[in-house]
Design a protein around this motif. Structure first.
Motif, PDB file in Angstrom:
ATOM      1  N   THR A   1     -12.629  11.082   2.030  1.00  0.00           N
ATOM      2  CA  THR A   1     -13.755  10.916   2.942  1.00  0.00           C
ATOM      3  C   THR A   1     -13.485   9.879   4.020  1.00  0.00           C
ATOM      4  OG1 THR A   1     -14.715   9.315   1.428  1.00  0.00           O
ATOM      5  CG2 THR A   1     -15.444  11.600   1.209  1.00  0.00           C
ATOM      6  N   GLY A   2     -12.385   9.169   3.889  1.00  0.00           N
ATOM      7  CA  GLY A   2     -12.058   8.176   4.905  1.00  0.00           C
ATOM      8  C   GLY A   2     -10.588   7.834   4.843  1.00  0.00           C
ATOM      9  N   PRO A   3     -10.034   7.327   5.918  1.00  0.00           N
ATOM     10  CA  PRO A   3      -8.589   7.068   5.963  1.00  0.00           C
ATOM     11  C   PRO A   3      -8.131   6.013   4.975  1.00  0.00           C
ATOM     12  CG  PRO A   3      -9.684   6.120   7.872  1.00  0.00           C
ATOM     13  CD  PRO A   3     -10.699   6.966   7.178  1.00  0.00           C
ATOM     14  N   ASP A   4      -9.030   5.134   4.558  1.00  0.00           N
ATOM     15  CA  ASP A   4      -8.632   4.071   3.644  1.00  0.00           C
ATOM     16  C   ASP A   4      -9.083   4.331   2.210  1.00  0.00           C
ATOM     17  OD1 ASP A   4      -7.421   2.674   5.696  1.00  0.00           O
ATOM     18  OD2 ASP A   4      -9.279   1.653   6.246  1.00  0.00           O
ATOM     19  N   LYS A   5      -9.552   5.568   1.925  1.00  0.00           N
ATOM     20  CA  LYS A   5     -10.083   5.842   0.597  1.00  0.00           C
ATOM     21  C   LYS A   5      -9.027   5.659  -0.487  1.00  0.00           C
ATOM     22  CE  LYS A   5     -12.656   7.141  -2.741  1.00  0.00           C
ATOM     23  NZ  LYS A   5     -13.524   6.113  -3.338  1.00  0.00           N
ATOM     24  N   ALA A   6      -7.826   6.164  -0.257  1.00  0.00           N
ATOM     25  CA  ALA A   6      -6.789   6.079  -1.287  1.00  0.00           C
ATOM     26  C   ALA A   6      -5.642   5.170  -0.884  1.00  0.00           C
ATOM     27  CB  ALA A   6      -6.254   7.473  -1.598  1.00  0.00           C
ATOM     28  N   SER A   7      -5.750   4.588   0.282  1.00  0.00           N
ATOM     29  CA  SER A   7      -4.679   3.694   0.722  1.00  0.00           C
ATOM     30  C   SER A   7      -5.248   2.754   1.775  1.00  0.00           C
ATOM     31  CB  SER A   7      -3.524   4.497   1.317  1.00  0.00           C
ATOM     32  OG  SER A   7      -3.962   5.164   2.478  1.00  0.00           O
TER      33      SER A   7
ATOM     34  N   TYR B   1       5.714  -2.070 -14.012  1.00  0.00           N
ATOM     35  CA  TYR B   1       4.808  -1.031 -14.476  1.00  0.00           C
ATOM     36  C   TYR B   1       5.640   0.215 -14.709  1.00  0.00           C
ATOM     37  CZ  TYR B   1       0.642  -3.576 -13.111  1.00  0.00           C
ATOM     38  OH  TYR B   1      -0.355  -4.498 -13.004  1.00  0.00           O
ATOM     39  N   GLU B   2       5.781   0.615 -15.924  1.00  0.00           N
ATOM     40  CA  GLU B   2       6.621   1.755 -16.258  1.00  0.00           C
ATOM     41  C   GLU B   2       7.974   1.586 -15.563  1.00  0.00           C
ATOM     42  OE1 GLU B   2       4.205   5.011 -15.087  1.00  0.00           O
ATOM     43  OE2 GLU B   2       2.867   4.803 -16.788  1.00  0.00           O
ATOM     44  N   ASP B   3       8.326   2.504 -14.649  1.00  0.00           N
ATOM     45  CA  ASP B   3       9.619   2.384 -13.987  1.00  0.00           C
ATOM     46  C   ASP B   3       9.506   1.684 -12.649  1.00  0.00           C
ATOM     47  OD1 ASP B   3      10.838   3.715 -16.033  1.00  0.00           O
ATOM     48  OD2 ASP B   3      10.516   5.673 -15.122  1.00  0.00           O
ATOM     49  N   GLU B   4       8.314   1.327 -12.268  1.00  0.00           N
ATOM     50  CA  GLU B   4       8.119   0.768 -10.935  1.00  0.00           C
ATOM     51  C   GLU B   4       8.110  -0.751 -10.990  1.00  0.00           C
ATOM     52  OE1 GLU B   4       4.693   0.527  -7.492  1.00  0.00           O
ATOM     53  OE2 GLU B   4       4.248   1.147  -9.527  1.00  0.00           O
TER      54      GLU B   4
ATOM     55  N   VAL C   1      -5.167   5.937 -13.577  1.00  0.00           N
ATOM     56  CA  VAL C   1      -5.447   5.696 -12.160  1.00  0.00           C
ATOM     57  C   VAL C   1      -4.499   4.621 -11.655  1.00  0.00           C
ATOM     58  CG1 VAL C   1      -7.136   4.961 -10.460  1.00  0.00           C
ATOM     59  CG2 VAL C   1      -7.868   6.288 -12.443  1.00  0.00           C
ATOM     60  N   ARG C   2      -3.804   4.970 -10.611  1.00  0.00           N
ATOM     61  CA  ARG C   2      -2.845   4.010 -10.064  1.00  0.00           C
ATOM     62  C   ARG C   2      -3.540   3.172  -9.005  1.00  0.00           C
ATOM     63  NH1 ARG C   2       2.349   5.575  -6.614  1.00  0.00           N
ATOM     64  NH2 ARG C   2       3.441   3.590  -6.641  1.00  0.00           N
ATOM     65  N   ALA C   3      -4.440   2.335  -9.435  1.00  0.00           N
ATOM     66  CA  ALA C   3      -5.182   1.482  -8.509  1.00  0.00           C
ATOM     67  C   ALA C   3      -4.356   0.244  -8.180  1.00  0.00           C
ATOM     68  CB  ALA C   3      -6.512   1.080  -9.123  1.00  0.00           C
ATOM     69  N   PRO C   4      -4.480  -0.238  -6.971  1.00  0.00           N
ATOM     70  CA  PRO C   4      -3.742  -1.450  -6.616  1.00  0.00           C
ATOM     71  C   PRO C   4      -4.200  -2.629  -7.460  1.00  0.00           C
ATOM     72  CG  PRO C   4      -5.261  -0.819  -4.867  1.00  0.00           C
ATOM     73  CD  PRO C   4      -5.277   0.282  -5.869  1.00  0.00           C
TER      74      PRO C   4
ATOM     75  N   PRO D   1       0.834  -1.213   0.000  1.00  0.00           N
ATOM     76  CA  PRO D   1       0.000   0.000   0.000  1.00  0.00           C
ATOM     77  C   PRO D   1       0.861   1.252   0.000  1.00  0.00           C
ATOM     78  CG  PRO D   1      -0.010  -1.047   2.156  1.00  0.00           C
ATOM     79  CD  PRO D   1       0.689  -1.986   1.221  1.00  0.00           C
ATOM     80  N   TYR D   2       0.342   2.260  -0.634  1.00  0.00           N
ATOM     81  CA  TYR D   2       1.039   3.538  -0.653  1.00  0.00           C
ATOM     82  C   TYR D   2       0.152   4.572   0.029  1.00  0.00           C
ATOM     83  CZ  TYR D   2      -2.020   3.682  -4.704  1.00  0.00           C
ATOM     84  OH  TYR D   2      -3.094   3.577  -5.523  1.00  0.00           O
ATOM     85  N   GLY D   3       0.780   5.558   0.589  1.00  0.00           N
ATOM     86  CA  GLY D   3       0.021   6.555   1.333  1.00  0.00           C
ATOM     87  C   GLY D   3      -0.719   7.517   0.425  1.00  0.00           C
TER      88      GLY D   3
END
Lengths: 339, 299
Positions: free
Chosen positions: B157-163, B289-292, B275-278, B147-149
């Motif tokens: 809207t919530g602490p886990d919305k984007a991570s 993925y690209e450089d990652e 979109v950088r979705a997990p 997971p990324y921050g």
């Protein structure tokens, strides 16, 4: 051919053609009424999986890091001078517990270490080393020995190191052949503990991921008082070679070393009177400090750090003679052995 | 009285003309009628599972298998597999589609080169899995990025919305592993000489080894698989119809790094543009993925 015959033939032809055309026109509707095969309402996908059996759920993160010690205020020095692979926030639960109990926490910066390493140690009662990536100098090693001989407490905390990097304590440069051998010919060998360079894992009993191994107390040590089970993420096996050092935490029986796949159990924490060695740094971080009984272990480590009664004035200022070469020899290392 | 012979001749002429017309029309319609009346030949459908598995791959396979189930002339299916796997969700869909088909007709798989991870998942319900000695199958595991921050420049809207926490990401991946490993044990538990834990190591095996440990049934070619499928369906005379593999989109560079298969994915066919979705992957080889670099172990 009579007109009657021709008329009759024409009528028959028209009727037949009409029927064909009407049939062709009605056919699509008739097929539509018949429709395709009825939809299969049976949920085959649900039959293939039972969600209740699949779901892995993180355990609760609870508890508080508390200290039992009523020791006088002490000073704990945390090394960040050797490119330590840990941030201050990664040790926050430990620092918070120490500060909340009236102790002082200082960080040894690179500038402090270069200016006067021994002077920094002199003002401290305990020294914490976590994942250093730069080797210590001979003078620094000598100062650390003197510090510990004088009753200072030393905590050596390290994750497995990859081959070719510095040792778990940054004391020497490691050259790893098997991947399971930590190079600890420096200070850690003096302490009778060496760190393995390859991670432990357990495919049978683990917390959410095979690299998160459980460890339980071995014998009775102050470090594990009140601990039933801890979770170490990416743990390093320790080899204990001195009588003065006792294994404190041991991984499960089916734990293996990733590089050589040899089955454990393995020692992952050890303790002597003045030194604690722990083969995992992640348990100190807020994300892991409250899993299983990790918070109890963190509290016990804090108690250990303030349990000493170091002689004042130690270590003495370094002299050219005392600089020595201690810890500068290449590490030979020993393979971690099952506890 | 004179007209009678003429009338009779006219009637004969009309009859002859009608007969000729009937023959001509009959000659035109007879093949159509014949084809309509003749029984449809039984068929074995050969369907390709090729390249990195994406949602598009799953769409195509689901469509092909649906057609196979609906077409009464298709009596068996052979999966022609050459894939290192790919998206976990797409692989799971393909497994389910094959599983449903296998409940209605024999399904046999033939591994052409690689049948690893999500591709192995896909062919699990097969009656038999044929491999060649140098083909590669296995890699029963799941992988995903840590997971990324979230960024401080956005409002959530919530602490886990984007991570999310590491624990929750690990739990998600472990859940997918349970499904994958559990399916392997369900379908091949009787053949496997390996324990559940050994399967979960996510090793890949050569075809030769796979026939020994139960990951595959036997050494054989695509024709062997077709023959087996026809036999399972009780067919003596049959036709083989082949479904073309889906056109690859946005992929793929294959190279070798450190002796391991390397899959470099361009234009993110598994993810979502912009979109950088997990992503959870069931793929064997190094994924980039690209450089990652997300990971470099087999899974």
């Amino acid at each position: 051919m009579s007109q009657r015959n021709l008329l009759g033939g024409t009528v028959v032809f028209a009727v037949a053609l009409g029927l064909i055309l009407v049939g062709a026109a009605v056919a699509p509707y008739a097929f539509q009424l018949g429709g395709s095969a009825p939809a299969d309402t049976e949920n085959a996908a649900k039959q293939a999986f039972d969600a209740d059996e699949l779901v892995a759920t993180p355990g609760p993160e609870s508890g508080e890091v508390t200290m039992d010690s009523n020791a006088e205020p002490k000073t704990v020095l945390i090394d960040v001078a050797h490119e330590n692979g840990v941030s201050e926030s990664d040790m926050q639960p430990l620092v918070d517990a120490l500060v909340a109990n009236g102790h002082q926490v200082k960080y040894l910066t690179r500038e402090d270490a270069q200016r006067n390493f021994n002077a920094s140690l002199r003002s401290a009662d305990a020294f914490v080393v976590v994942n250093p990536e730069q080797p210590y100098t001979g003078d620094q090693l000598a100062g650390l020995r003197s510090f510990e001989d004088a009753g200072g407490r030393v905590a050596l905390v390290g994750d497995p190191q990859s081959a070719g990097t510095t040792s778990v304590l940054g004391l020497i440069t490691v050259s790893v052949s098997s991947g399971a051998v930590g190079g600890d010919a420096g200070l850690t060998s003096d302490y009778g503990v060496s760190f393995g360079s390859s991670s432990l894992y357990n495919m049978h009993d683990y917390y959410l991921n095979y690299e998160n191994v459980y460890a339980t107390p071995e014998g009775e040590t102050a470090l594990t008082e009140g601990v039933d089970e801890v979770v170490f993420r990416d743990a390093a096996p320790l080899s204990v070679s001195a009588d003065s050092v006792s294994p404190a935490l041991v991984s499960g029986g089916e734990t293996r070393v990733e590089s050589i796949r040899k089955t454990g159990p393995y020692t992952v924490a050890a303790q002597s009177e003045t030194v604690v060695a722990i083969g995992d740094a992640d348990f100190l971080a807020p994300e892991s400090a409250y899993e299983a009984d990790n918070e109890v272990l963190v509290g016990n480590l804090a108690d250990f750090l303030v349990s000493g009664d170091k002689e004042s004035g130690a270590p003495a200022p370094a002299t050219p003679e005392s600089g020595g070469e201690a810890g500068s020899a290449p590490g030979q290392g020993t393979a971690p052995t099952p506890a | 009285m004179v007209s009678k012979p003429s009338s009779a001749a006219s009637a004969r002429t009309i009859s002859v003309l009608a007969l000729v017309a009937a023959v001509l029309v009959g000659a035109f319609l007879a093949p159509v009628v014949y084809d309509a009346a003749a029984p449809t030949p039984d068929r074995v459908a050969v369907i390709s599972v090729d390249g990195t598995i994406t949602s598009y791959t799953a769409d195509q396979l689901e469509e092909d298998l649906h057609e196979a189930r609906e077409n009464e002339s298709i009596k068996a299916v052979v999966l022609q597999v050459d894939s290192p796997g790919g998206s976990a969700a797409a692989s799971e869909r393909m497994y389910l589609a094959v599983n449903r088909t296998a409940q209605e007709m024999p399904v046999v798989s033939s591994v052409q080169g690689t049948g690893a991870s999500g591709a192995y998942y896909t062919m699990l319900p097969s009656e038999s899995i044929y491999v060649t000695p140098s083909s590669v199958i296995g890699s029963v595991g799941v992988r995903g990025s840590a997971p990324y921050g979230g960024t401080s420049s956005e409002i959530r809207t919530g602490p886990d919305k984007a991570s999310m926490t590491l624990d929750h990401r690990e739990a998600q991946i472990e859940t997918l592993k349970h499904a994958f490993v559990g399916s392997v044990m369900d379908h091949r538990g009787d053949e496997l000489s390996l324990s559940r834990e050994e399967v979960a190591y996510a090793k890949v095996y050569t075809g030769a080894r796979a026939t020994q440990n139960g990951y595959a049934d036997d050494i054989g070619t695509l024709q062997t698989a077709i023959d087996r499928a026809a036999s399972e369906a009780g067919l003596e005379n049959y036709e083989v119809v082949e479904k073309e593999p889906p056109t690859r989109s946005g992929i793929i560079l294959l190279s070798s790094q450190n002796g391991n298969s390397s899959v470099v994915i361009q234009e993110s066919p598994i993810g979502y543009d912009g979109v950088r979705a997990p992503q959870f992957l069931m793929v064997y080889g190094q994924v980039q993925y690209e450089d990652e670099v997300i990971g470099n172990v087999s899974a």
